[in-house]
Write a protein that holds these residues in place. Structure first.
Motif, PDB file in Angstrom:
ATOM      1  N   LEU A 102       0.878  -1.340  -0.022  1.00 14.84           N
ATOM      2  CA  LEU A 102       0.180  -0.031  -0.052  1.00 14.84           C
ATOM      3  C   LEU A 102       0.968   1.169   0.036  1.00 14.84           C
ATOM      4  N   GLU A 103       1.894   0.898   0.550  1.00 10.62           N
ATOM      5  CA  GLU A 103       3.009   2.488   0.273  1.00 10.62           C
ATOM      6  C   GLU A 103       2.449   3.368   0.936  1.00 10.62           C
ATOM      7  N   MET A 104       1.982   3.201   2.486  1.00  9.43           N
ATOM      8  CA  MET A 104       1.569   4.209   3.372  1.00  9.43           C
ATOM      9  C   MET A 104       1.601   3.338   4.672  1.00  9.43           C
ATOM     10  N   PRO A 105       1.612   4.421   5.620  1.00 11.54           N
ATOM     11  CA  PRO A 105       1.851   3.617   7.009  1.00 11.54           C
ATOM     12  C   PRO A 105       0.622   3.128   7.485  1.00 11.54           C
ATOM     13  N   SER A 106       0.967   1.907   8.040  1.00  7.91           N
ATOM     14  CA  SER A 106      -0.271   0.743   8.413  1.00  7.91           C
ATOM     15  C   SER A 106      -0.268   0.348   9.728  1.00  7.91           C
ATOM     16  N   MET A 107      -1.248   0.102  10.347  1.00  6.50           N
ATOM     17  CA  MET A 107      -1.578  -0.725  11.614  1.00  6.50           C
ATOM     18  C   MET A 107      -2.125  -1.986  11.255  1.00  6.50           C
ATOM     19  N   ILE A 167       6.416  -2.638  14.160  1.00  4.38           N
ATOM     20  CA  ILE A 167       6.780  -2.000  15.613  1.00  4.38           C
ATOM     21  C   ILE A 167       5.299  -3.123  16.336  1.00  4.38           C
ATOM     22  N   GLU A 168       5.687  -4.049  17.268  1.00  2.38           N
ATOM     23  CA  GLU A 168       4.779  -4.434  18.105  1.00  2.38           C
ATOM     24  C   GLU A 168       4.312  -3.501  19.326  1.00  2.38           C
ATOM     25  N   LEU A 169       3.400  -2.948  19.392  1.00  6.98           N
ATOM     26  CA  LEU A 169       3.089  -1.617  20.274  1.00  6.98           C
ATOM     27  C   LEU A 169       3.242  -2.229  21.794  1.00  6.98           C
ATOM     28  N   TRP A 170       2.784  -3.331  22.170  1.00  2.38           N
ATOM     29  CA  TRP A 170       2.803  -3.911  23.399  1.00  2.38           C
ATOM     30  C   TRP A 170       4.100  -4.011  23.856  1.00  2.38           C
ATOM     31  N   GLU A 171       4.817  -4.584  23.096  1.00  6.01           N
ATOM     32  CA  GLU A 171       6.244  -5.093  23.423  1.00  6.01           C
ATOM     33  C   GLU A 171       6.940  -3.658  23.504  1.00  6.01           C
ATOM     34  N   ILE A 230      -1.758 -21.669  29.853  1.00 10.24           N
ATOM     35  CA  ILE A 230      -0.848 -21.767  28.874  1.00 10.24           C
ATOM     36  C   ILE A 230      -0.075 -20.292  28.683  1.00 10.24           C
ATOM     37  N   TYR A 231      -0.521 -19.315  28.969  1.00 10.85           N
ATOM     38  CA  TYR A 231       0.093 -18.106  28.847  1.00 10.85           C
ATOM     39  C   TYR A 231       0.571 -17.734  27.558  1.00 10.85           C
ATOM     40  N   SER A 232      -0.436 -17.631  26.731  1.00  7.05           N
ATOM     41  CA  SER A 232      -0.141 -17.103  25.323  1.00  7.05           C
ATOM     42  C   SER A 232      -0.216 -15.774  24.971  1.00  7.05           C
ATOM     43  N   LYS A 233       0.490 -15.173  23.996  1.00  4.04           N
ATOM     44  CA  LYS A 233       0.105 -13.859  23.504  1.00  4.04           C
ATOM     45  C   LYS A 233      -0.403 -13.888  22.181  1.00  4.04           C
ATOM     46  N   LEU A 234      -1.877 -13.957  21.975  1.00  3.00           N
ATOM     47  CA  LEU A 234      -2.421 -14.093  20.649  1.00  3.00           C
ATOM     48  C   LEU A 234      -2.922 -12.962  20.098  1.00  3.00           C
ATOM     49  N   ASP A 235      -2.749 -11.768  20.629  1.00  6.05           N
ATOM     50  CA  ASP A 235      -3.508 -10.574  20.347  1.00  6.05           C
ATOM     51  C   ASP A 235      -2.223  -9.553  20.026  1.00  6.05           C
ATOM     52  N   PHE A 236      -1.957  -8.846  18.828  1.00  4.99           N
ATOM     53  CA  PHE A 236      -1.193  -7.991  18.690  1.00  4.99           C
ATOM     54  C   PHE A 236      -1.662  -6.583  18.178  1.00  4.99           C
ATOM     55  N   THR A 237      -0.845  -5.465  18.301  1.00  2.00           N
ATOM     56  CA  THR A 237      -1.023  -4.438  17.570  1.00  2.00           C
ATOM     57  C   THR A 237       0.176  -3.809  16.836  1.00  2.00           C
ATOM     58  N   GLU A 253       7.461   2.724   9.182  1.00  2.00           N
ATOM     59  CA  GLU A 253       7.679   4.137   8.190  1.00  2.00           C
ATOM     60  C   GLU A 253       6.670   4.951   8.405  1.00  2.00           C
ATOM     61  N   GLY A 254       6.924   6.350   7.950  1.00  2.00           N
ATOM     62  CA  GLY A 254       5.839   7.285   8.218  1.00  2.00           C
ATOM     63  C   GLY A 254       5.964   8.027   9.449  1.00  2.00           C
ATOM     64  N   VAL A 255       5.009   9.106   9.662  1.00  2.00           N
ATOM     65  CA  VAL A 255       4.681   9.876  10.718  1.00  2.00           C
ATOM     66  C   VAL A 255       4.312   9.642  11.917  1.00  2.00           C
ATOM     67  N   TYR A 256       3.707   8.386  11.967  1.00  3.78           N
ATOM     68  CA  TYR A 256       2.953   7.988  13.277  1.00  3.78           C
ATOM     69  C   TYR A 256       3.994   7.259  14.235  1.00  3.78           C
ATOM     70  N   LYS A 257       4.222   7.746  15.363  1.00  2.00           N
ATOM     71  CA  LYS A 257       5.025   7.091  16.343  1.00  2.00           C
ATOM     72  C   LYS A 257       4.285   6.604  17.593  1.00  2.00           C
ATOM     73  N   PRO A 258       4.630   5.542  18.137  1.00  3.90           N
ATOM     74  CA  PRO A 258       3.517   4.855  19.329  1.00  3.90           C
ATOM     75  C   PRO A 258       4.183   5.701  20.499  1.00  3.90           C
ATOM     76  N   VAL A 259       3.112   6.202  21.441  1.00  9.66           N
ATOM     77  CA  VAL A 259       3.461   6.826  22.492  1.00  9.66           C
ATOM     78  C   VAL A 259       2.869   6.152  23.733  1.00  9.66           C
ATOM     79  N   PHE A 260       1.702   5.500  23.672  1.00  7.61           N
ATOM     80  CA  PHE A 260       1.398   4.988  25.144  1.00  7.61           C
ATOM     81  C   PHE A 260       0.081   3.714  24.712  1.00  7.61           C
ATOM     82  N   ILE A 261       0.178   2.785  25.460  1.00  7.34           N
ATOM     83  CA  ILE A 261      -0.616   1.598  25.525  1.00  7.34           C
ATOM     84  C   ILE A 261      -1.014   1.049  26.792  1.00  7.34           C
ATOM     85  N   SER A 262      -2.179   0.829  26.864  1.00  3.94           N
ATOM     86  CA  SER A 262      -2.874   0.374  28.364  1.00  3.94           C
ATOM     87  C   SER A 262      -3.564  -1.004  27.900  1.00  3.94           C
TER      88      SER A 262
END
Length: 121
Positions: A49-54, A75-79, A100-107, A112-121
Protein backbone atom coordinates in the motif's frame (compact mmCIF):
# COMPACT_ATOMS: atom_id res chain seq x y z
CA UNK A 1 -11.72 -27.16 10.10
CA UNK A 2 -11.32 -23.70 8.62
CA UNK A 3 -13.38 -20.68 9.62
CA UNK A 4 -12.87 -18.61 6.45
CA UNK A 5 -11.17 -15.75 8.22
CA UNK A 6 -10.93 -12.36 6.56
CA UNK A 7 -9.16 -9.07 6.83
CA UNK A 8 -10.94 -5.75 7.34
CA UNK A 9 -9.04 -2.61 6.34
CA UNK A 10 -9.78 1.10 6.30
CA UNK A 11 -7.77 4.19 5.50
CA UNK A 12 -7.98 7.29 7.65
CA UNK A 13 -6.88 10.74 6.69
CA UNK A 14 -5.61 12.38 9.84
CA UNK A 15 -2.62 14.67 9.46
CA UNK A 16 -1.28 11.96 7.17
CA UNK A 17 -3.08 8.95 5.72
CA UNK A 18 -2.81 5.63 7.57
CA UNK A 19 -4.25 2.22 6.70
CA UNK A 20 -5.70 0.23 9.61
CA UNK A 21 -6.32 -3.49 9.24
CA UNK A 22 -8.09 -5.77 11.70
CA UNK A 23 -7.54 -9.52 11.47
CA UNK A 24 -8.57 -12.75 13.18
CA UNK A 25 -6.31 -15.55 11.97
CA UNK A 26 -7.24 -19.23 12.00
CA UNK A 27 -7.20 -20.79 15.48
CA UNK A 28 -5.78 -24.04 16.85
CA UNK A 29 -2.34 -25.51 16.59
CA UNK A 30 -3.32 -27.83 13.73
CA UNK A 31 -3.96 -24.77 11.50
CA UNK A 32 -0.41 -23.44 11.88
CA UNK A 33 0.51 -23.56 8.17
CA UNK A 34 -2.73 -21.86 7.16
CA UNK A 35 -2.27 -19.17 9.84
CA UNK A 36 1.33 -18.51 8.74
CA UNK A 37 0.12 -18.16 5.15
CA UNK A 38 -2.56 -15.68 6.22
CA UNK A 39 0.00 -13.63 8.16
CA UNK A 40 2.42 -13.58 5.23
CA UNK A 41 -0.35 -12.50 2.83
CA UNK A 42 -1.42 -9.69 5.17
CA UNK A 43 2.16 -8.46 5.53
CA UNK A 44 2.60 -8.39 1.74
CA UNK A 45 -0.70 -6.56 1.24
CA UNK A 46 0.04 -3.87 3.81
CA UNK A 47 3.58 -3.32 2.53
CA UNK A 48 2.24 -2.92 -1.02
CA UNK A 49 0.00 0.00 0.00
CA UNK A 50 3.03 2.27 0.36
CA UNK A 51 1.55 4.15 3.32
CA UNK A 52 1.81 3.79 7.09
CA UNK A 53 -0.22 0.84 8.35
CA UNK A 54 -1.51 -0.72 11.55
CA UNK A 55 -2.37 -4.40 11.79
CA UNK A 56 -4.37 -5.33 14.89
CA UNK A 57 -6.30 -8.34 16.09
CA UNK A 58 -6.29 -11.91 17.28
CA UNK A 59 -3.42 -13.54 15.45
CA UNK A 60 -3.84 -16.84 17.32
CA UNK A 61 -0.05 -17.14 17.32
CA UNK A 62 1.49 -19.61 19.72
CA UNK A 63 5.13 -19.40 20.68
CA UNK A 64 7.35 -19.42 18.65
CA UNK A 65 4.94 -18.50 15.79
CA UNK A 66 5.11 -14.82 16.76
CA UNK A 67 8.68 -14.87 15.41
CA UNK A 68 7.00 -14.75 11.97
CA UNK A 69 5.82 -11.17 12.54
CA UNK A 70 7.96 -8.97 10.29
CA UNK A 71 9.67 -6.86 12.93
CA UNK A 72 11.82 -5.19 10.29
CA UNK A 73 8.63 -3.53 9.02
CA UNK A 74 6.39 -3.44 12.12
CA UNK A 75 6.72 -2.30 15.72
CA UNK A 76 4.69 -4.47 18.11
CA UNK A 77 3.18 -1.77 20.30
CA UNK A 78 2.64 -3.81 23.47
CA UNK A 79 6.26 -4.96 23.43
CA UNK A 80 7.49 -1.42 22.74
CA UNK A 81 5.35 0.46 25.26
CA UNK A 82 4.24 -1.83 28.09
CA UNK A 83 5.49 -1.46 31.62
CA UNK A 84 8.42 -3.90 31.90
CA UNK A 85 6.88 -5.38 35.05
CA UNK A 86 3.66 -6.36 33.24
CA UNK A 87 3.10 -9.86 31.92
CA UNK A 88 3.34 -10.38 28.16
CA UNK A 89 0.36 -12.66 27.46
CA UNK A 90 -3.23 -12.10 26.35
CA UNK A 91 -4.64 -15.62 26.80
CA UNK A 92 -4.44 -18.03 29.71
CA UNK A 93 -5.60 -21.08 27.79
CA UNK A 94 -8.92 -22.93 27.83
CA UNK A 95 -11.00 -22.49 30.99
CA UNK A 96 -10.99 -26.24 31.71
CA UNK A 97 -7.23 -26.75 31.32
CA UNK A 98 -3.92 -25.72 32.75
CA UNK A 99 -2.77 -22.14 32.08
CA UNK A 100 -0.87 -21.71 28.81
CA UNK A 101 0.05 -17.99 28.95
CA UNK A 102 0.10 -17.18 25.24
CA UNK A 103 0.16 -13.83 23.48
CA UNK A 104 -2.47 -14.18 20.77
CA UNK A 105 -3.42 -10.52 20.28
CA UNK A 106 -1.17 -7.96 18.62
CA UNK A 107 -1.13 -4.29 17.65
CA UNK A 108 1.45 -3.65 14.95
CA UNK A 109 2.47 -0.27 13.50
CA UNK A 110 4.64 0.07 10.43
CA UNK A 111 7.95 1.74 11.22
CA UNK A 112 7.80 4.04 8.21
CA UNK A 113 5.70 7.17 8.32
CA UNK A 114 4.93 9.99 10.69
CA UNK A 115 3.06 7.94 13.29
CA UNK A 116 5.07 7.02 16.36
CA UNK A 117 3.80 4.94 19.31
CA UNK A 118 3.40 6.87 22.54
CA UNK A 119 1.13 5.01 24.98
CA UNK A 120 -0.63 1.66 25.37
CA UNK A 121 -2.67 0.23 28.22
Amino acid sequence: MEFGRGLLTCSLSLTKEINIANTHLEPWLRNRELRMGQLELEHKLLKSLEMPSMLVGDFNLHSPESDNIDRTYFIELWEALKDPTEENYTWLGPPDGDPIYSKLDFTLLSKEGVYKPVFIS
